[in-house]
Design a protein around this motif. Structure first.
Motif, PDB file in Angstrom:
ATOM      1  N   VAL A  79       1.198  -1.474  -0.062  1.00 34.38           N
ATOM      2  CA  VAL A  79      -0.062  -0.069   0.112  1.00 34.38           C
ATOM      3  C   VAL A  79       0.835   1.592  -0.100  1.00 34.38           C
ATOM      4  O   VAL A  79       1.985   1.241   0.911  1.00 34.38           O
ATOM      5  CB  VAL A  79      -0.963   0.181   0.662  1.00 34.38           C
ATOM      6  CG1 VAL A  79      -1.955   1.296   1.696  1.00 34.38           C
ATOM      7  CG2 VAL A  79      -1.436  -1.373   1.395  1.00 34.38           C
ATOM      8  N   PHE A 136      -0.664  -0.126  -4.658  1.00 32.22           N
ATOM      9  CA  PHE A 136      -2.060   0.444  -3.883  1.00 32.22           C
ATOM     10  C   PHE A 136      -1.842   1.901  -4.052  1.00 32.22           C
ATOM     11  O   PHE A 136      -0.955   1.785  -2.714  1.00 32.22           O
ATOM     12  CB  PHE A 136      -3.576   0.117  -3.529  1.00 32.22           C
ATOM     13  CG  PHE A 136      -3.928  -1.126  -3.482  1.00 32.22           C
ATOM     14  CD1 PHE A 136      -4.960  -1.196  -3.704  1.00 32.22           C
ATOM     15  CD2 PHE A 136      -3.264  -2.706  -2.730  1.00 32.22           C
ATOM     16  CE1 PHE A 136      -5.489  -2.785  -4.051  1.00 32.22           C
ATOM     17  CE2 PHE A 136      -3.341  -3.759  -3.337  1.00 32.22           C
ATOM     18  CZ  PHE A 136      -4.890  -3.619  -3.669  1.00 32.22           C
ATOM     19  N   THR A 175      -6.724   3.908  -5.735  1.00 27.92           N
ATOM     20  CA  THR A 175      -8.338   3.208  -4.479  1.00 27.92           C
ATOM     21  C   THR A 175      -7.206   3.736  -2.958  1.00 27.92           C
ATOM     22  O   THR A 175      -5.987   4.330  -2.867  1.00 27.92           O
ATOM     23  CB  THR A 175      -7.489   1.283  -5.024  1.00 27.92           C
ATOM     24  OG1 THR A 175      -7.545   1.845  -6.692  1.00 27.92           O
ATOM     25  CG2 THR A 175      -8.031   0.906  -4.454  1.00 27.92           C
ATOM     26  N   GLU A 176      -7.751   3.335  -2.323  1.00 28.59           N
ATOM     27  CA  GLU A 176      -7.580   3.899  -0.765  1.00 28.59           C
ATOM     28  C   GLU A 176      -7.845   2.388   0.442  1.00 28.59           C
ATOM     29  O   GLU A 176      -8.600   2.477   0.200  1.00 28.59           O
ATOM     30  CB  GLU A 176      -8.101   4.534  -0.257  1.00 28.59           C
ATOM     31  CG  GLU A 176      -8.102   5.463   0.786  1.00 28.59           C
ATOM     32  CD  GLU A 176      -8.015   6.953   1.794  1.00 28.59           C
ATOM     33  OE1 GLU A 176      -8.605   7.248   1.185  1.00 28.59           O
ATOM     34  OE2 GLU A 176      -7.605   7.865   2.254  1.00 28.59           O
ATOM     35  N   MET A 177      -7.018   2.641   0.263  1.00 31.32           N
ATOM     36  CA  MET A 177      -7.156   1.322   1.888  1.00 31.32           C
ATOM     37  C   MET A 177      -7.972   1.825   3.290  1.00 31.32           C
ATOM     38  O   MET A 177      -7.124   2.713   3.670  1.00 31.32           O
ATOM     39  CB  MET A 177      -6.078   0.595   1.677  1.00 31.32           C
ATOM     40  CG  MET A 177      -6.115  -0.242   3.762  1.00 31.32           C
ATOM     41  SD  MET A 177      -4.055  -0.863   4.249  1.00 31.32           S
ATOM     42  CE  MET A 177      -5.209  -0.880   5.620  1.00 31.32           C
ATOM     43  N   THR A 231     -10.528  -2.011   0.400  1.00 30.99           N
ATOM     44  CA  THR A 231     -10.424  -0.531  -0.277  1.00 30.99           C
ATOM     45  C   THR A 231     -10.970  -0.070  -0.586  1.00 30.99           C
ATOM     46  O   THR A 231     -12.689  -0.657  -0.884  1.00 30.99           O
ATOM     47  CB  THR A 231      -9.128  -1.057  -1.340  1.00 30.99           C
ATOM     48  OG1 THR A 231     -10.165  -1.822  -2.094  1.00 30.99           O
ATOM     49  CG2 THR A 231      -8.136  -1.385  -1.407  1.00 30.99           C
TER      50      THR A 231
END
Lengths: 641, 251
Positions: free
Chosen positions: A41, A64, A191-193, A208
């Protein structure tokens, strides 16, 4: 419940720990690497380098980033340079000296073995980057050029104009692109965790949100690597990019990963002063400017004359006066605090008196404007764009600003957190800079972790994990996904009257005031009283237009601010508990008669690692201490005089 | 200062969009253009209206995230510089300012002022790198690079990947972007072993993404925030011609 913290530092003499480790570390065979998946990430120097290198080694990597492209990670904004112990200048540098400077610069609050390893691999980084085509500055004979940097008496910094971070990041990005092309790395931009998934206590996946479609997705893997940077934006105004956030590491903390030294914040001495209430961020002027610029304020309080009208005898070159051997190159924490002292004393410059001069007149006289333009041209241009002032003709005005956070998730020598499988690299971990980071060391650490450390340490975990990857329909994933969806819905449903940014600004001001450049017990207690109330108001009155199922920037920011509203409390708790001054953590109660940071090694030569307590509600976290022992250096009062 | 804004609003990539009028009032001349938009957005959110979507990150001109066409110019009137480095003191009080996304066939609109520039990443993925496996590099000073070559490579490598070149070009060409990477790597000894394959693949990808060709209008150079010289396009053409010849000669 977590037992004693094991740093897992190998035995043996300091200089041979890492080579001994590599000689005996477990390996994963090429055939098995193909069967293993790793989630990375973040795509900055640490994440980009790690994803590319693990891809080269034959693992399947999913990388990501929240930005629209991995090339935009905030590492790109680093200006000054990267340190390495090459000793190309024949000025007495060595691996030990770089190690010693780094551990001393960190005010003896970092782990000896980790820092030594960092210094050791520094030279490999330069080799690697040159081979990638990073256009470092060169001398006329074609050799690599170096410059000196804050906190060091040797010239060990490699640079690419004032854009070293950009060029190093593009090197890592290009290596990442090569692996994307080779299909060993799958890239997930935008895309965000939002959560970490644990299966039987091991980090085995993430949840995500696709920032364009709003779609919530689950990803399973054999190990998770967080390379998500620092949390300087808890202060709202900082030199960090607008999107930089604590969410990934804070979510991992809430899942059981310990947070190490959250109060260690670096305030960079040379930034452009704040100019208005709608200012969205602060801009750094590279510290390299201090090689040729002289820092001063008027000797008299309230002197309103133009700088050119103040004669030399009525100027106070306070860094040169207080620290004759390092002068304008004193480390960042010391330079920042000295600027604050001068301004608190009523001798600050600029519209609101929160600024000091950085003057190039002497350097221009000595070297000519052409040379200064060659060295710093782009920085002078940035300064002029923002302030409308020409720094070739009048001194720059600068003031300290939040820049970097030394704290981060606790990791052992393997860069693995206390949660098995969860590895943390770059600024996101707590490891190498102690209580203060030296200039040109962030790039070094990010790339060291990504190219040369994690690729050796990760296999020691993965070797025991073959065939253990859970399927994404495992109940742990379903549960985490449900929680993430519920949290988003809850936030959107509040639909109150205050915007997300207004909460963030209020929190930032409070933190800057009470947990910024100088802290004291009563201020920290006051902040601890006010943060929960602000958090409560957020969850009762925030307004987020739009829905969760679409591109929604207010929602993105709200999620990050919600985490900052919890994390800020952890920072203050840590700052209160650390009842000493060290590096960037300056407790006003603990200073020498000259106003320098006064450590208390007997009680506080330790890492503070905090364990989240409570189930939903936030309770006082539990403190774990990792004692720091020093075998190769003497703990000295830091002196740059 | 006060401004009349005409801002492109478009709900999704598939839908239709149009210009919508907004007022920006009581703006300090020291406010940056994006901070002015922040204030407009704060007021929209307070009223319960959906804020204008636009992307930015570093806000100091290096990350290449911001992608606004302001009064018909990519990144606005203050060249060289990204939109985030534009300050309101550059405009006349009371001015009407039109704000649109970067326009190019290969850049689809995601929402309002946000565009998808994944095409630029895919061009780099098509060979815009040196195949230097981690750990395989020789000693850094073992290959000397003349200062002139290193400096010129740096000038090309300074590209921030924003895509303004393609947005400004009447043909929506990404030649300046592609030429910067091809030139950067071709100028350095480390990039030479792969130079033939690299330029052929990158140009093929550029064409496949739907970018147009170069007809020497120099609009790209005029708006480039990193001051990438259009002479690198000439270098790209030379590299491409040489690579084609080498291929034909069976190399």
């Amino acid at each position: 419940m977590i037992g004693t913290l094991e740093s897992k530092v190998p035995s043996g003499p300091l200089a041979s720990k890492w080579s001994g480790y590599k000689d005996h570390a477990r390996l994963v065979s090429p055939a098995n690497r193909r069967k293993l998946e790793v989630i990375v990430v973040g795509s900055g120097l640490a994440g980009g380098a790690a994803a590319a290198t693990l891809g080269e080694q034959g693992y399947h990597v999913k990388c990501f980033c929240f930005q629209d492209s991995p090339r935009r990670a905030h590492s790109i904004a680093a200006q000054g340079g990267i340190n390495a112990a090459k000793n190309y200048q024949n000025d007495g540098d060595s691996v030990f000296r770089l190690f010693y400077d780094t551990i001393k610069g960190g005010d003896f609050r970092s782990r000896e073995a980790n820092v030594y390893r960092l210094a050791e691999v520094s030279n490999l980084i330069i080799d690697q980057c040159v081979e990638q085509g990073v256009p470092f500055a060169r001398e006329y004979g074609g050799l690599l050029a170096n410059r000196s940097f804050g906190g060091a008496q040797v010239s060990r910094t490699f640079y690419a104009r004032g854009q070293t971070g950009q060029q190093l990041l593009l090197g890592a990005y290009q290596s990442l692109c090569r692996q994307i092309d080779a299909k060993t790395v799958s890239m997930f931009p935008h895309t965000e965790m939002l959560d970490l998934v644990l299966v039987e206590g091991h980090a085995k996946g993430i949840i995500t949100r696709n920032l364009v479609s709003g779609k919530i997705e689950v990803h399973a893997a054999d190990a998770v690597v967080l390379a998500t940077g620092g949390y300087g934006n808890v202060f709202y105004l900082s030199t960090n990019a607008r999107g930089s956030n604590v969410t990934a590491t804070y979510r991992a903390y809430k899942k059981g990963a310990l947070f190490g030294n959250p109060c260690y914040t670096q305030i960079h001495p040379t930034c452009i002063p704040v100019s208005g209430q709608f200012q969205s961020k602060l801009t750094l002027m590279s510290e390299s400017l201090r090689n040729d610029g002289r820092v001063w304020v008027p000797a008299k309080k309230g002197d309103q004359r133009a700088p050119s009208e103040i004669p030399d005898t009525e100027r106070d070159y306070y860094l040169e006066r207080k620290y004759p051997s390092y002068g304008n190159l004193a480390p960042r924490d010391i330079s920042s605090r000295s600027a604050k002292e001068a301004c608190d004393d009523g001798r600050g410059v600029g519209p609101d008196g929160r600024g000091v001069f950085l003057d190039f007149a002497d350097a221009i006289g000595r070297l000519g404007e052409k040379t200064i333009r060659e060295r710093y041209g782009n920085l002078f241009d940035i300064y002029e764009k923002i302030t409308g002032e020409d720094a070739y003709k009048q001194p720059m005005r600068i003031y300290p600003a939040v820049h970097y956070t030394m704290g981060g998730l606790w990791v052992d020598y393997n860069l693995m957190s206390n949660v098995p499988g969860l590895h943390v690299i770059g600024e996101a971990n707590f490891s190498d800079h102690g209580a203060n980071r030296l200039g040109a060391s962030a790039l070094m650490q990010g790339l060291a972790d990504g190219y040369f450390v994690l690729p050796y340490t990760l296999p020691t975990y993965l070797a025991g994990q073959i065939g253990k990857r859970p399927a994404v329909d495992h109940p742990a994933f379903r549960q985490a996904e449900t929680e993430v969806r519920a949290r988003i819905q809850k936030m959107v449903n509040v639909y109150g009257t205050r915007t997300v940014d207004s909460f963030h600004r209020e929190l930032g001001l409070l933190m800057w005031d009470k947990c910024g450049m100088a802290r004291n017990a009563s201020g920290l207690r006051e902040a601890l009283g006010r943060i929960p109330a602000l958090r409560e108001e957020f969850w009762g009155n925030v307004r987020i237009p739009g829905t969760g199922e679409e591109y929604n920037q207010s929602l993105e920011r709200a999620g990050r601010v919600a985490d900052y509203l919890e994390f800020a409390e952890l920072m203050c708790i840590d700052a209160l508990e650390r009842d000493e001054s060290c590096g960037g953590h300056f407790r006003e109660e603990h200073q020498t008669p000259e106003g320098e940071a006064l450590r208390n090694d007997e009680k506080f030569a330790a890492v503070f690692a905090w364990e989240f307590q409570g189930n939903g509600a936030i309770e006082t976290p539990r403190l774990h201490r990792e004692a720091l022992s020093f075998e190769s250096v003497e703990l000295a009062q830091r002196s740059y005089k | 200062m006060n401004f009349n804004l005409r801002v492109w609003r478009q709900k999704t990539g598939e839908g239709k969009g149009g210009l919508v009028d907004y007022k920006a009032t009581d703006v300090s001349p020291h406010t940056s253009f994006l901070e002015m938009l922040d204030v407009v957005n704060e007021r929209l959110a307070e009223k319960g209206e959906e804020p204008i979507a636009f992307e930015s990150d570093c806000r100091e001109g290096i990350c290449g995230t911001c992608s606004l066409t302001i009064d018909g110019e990519a990144h606005g009137p203050d060249h060289p510089g990204a939109a985030c480095q534009l300050y309101m003191r550059r405009f006349k009080d009371g001015a009407t300012i039109t704000v649109e996304p970067f326009r190019a066939r290969a850049f689809g609109v995601v929402k309002d002022l946000v565009v998808d520039r994944g095409a630029l990443d895919r061009i780099v993925q098509a060979g815009g790198f040196v195949s230097a496996r981690s750990g395989s590099a020789p000693e850094a000073n073992s290959i000397l690079v003349p200062k002139h070559d290193a400096d010129l490579a740096m000038e090309a490598a300074a590209c921030i990947g924003c895509g303004a070149c393609a947005a400004a070009c009447p043909n929506a060409s990404a030649m300046l972007f592609t030429s910067a990477k091809v030139s950067h790597l071709a100028l350095l000894p480390q990039g030479r072993p792969e130079r033939t394959e690299r330029v052929l693949r990158m140009v093929a990808q550029m064409d496949a993404e739907g970018f147009g060709n170069c007809t020497n209008t120099y609009e790209c150079e005029a708006v480039c925030p990193a001051e990438i010289s259009a002479s690198f396009i000439a270098k790209l053409n030379r590299e491409y011609a040489m690579a084609t010849l080498r291929k034909r000669a069976g190399e």
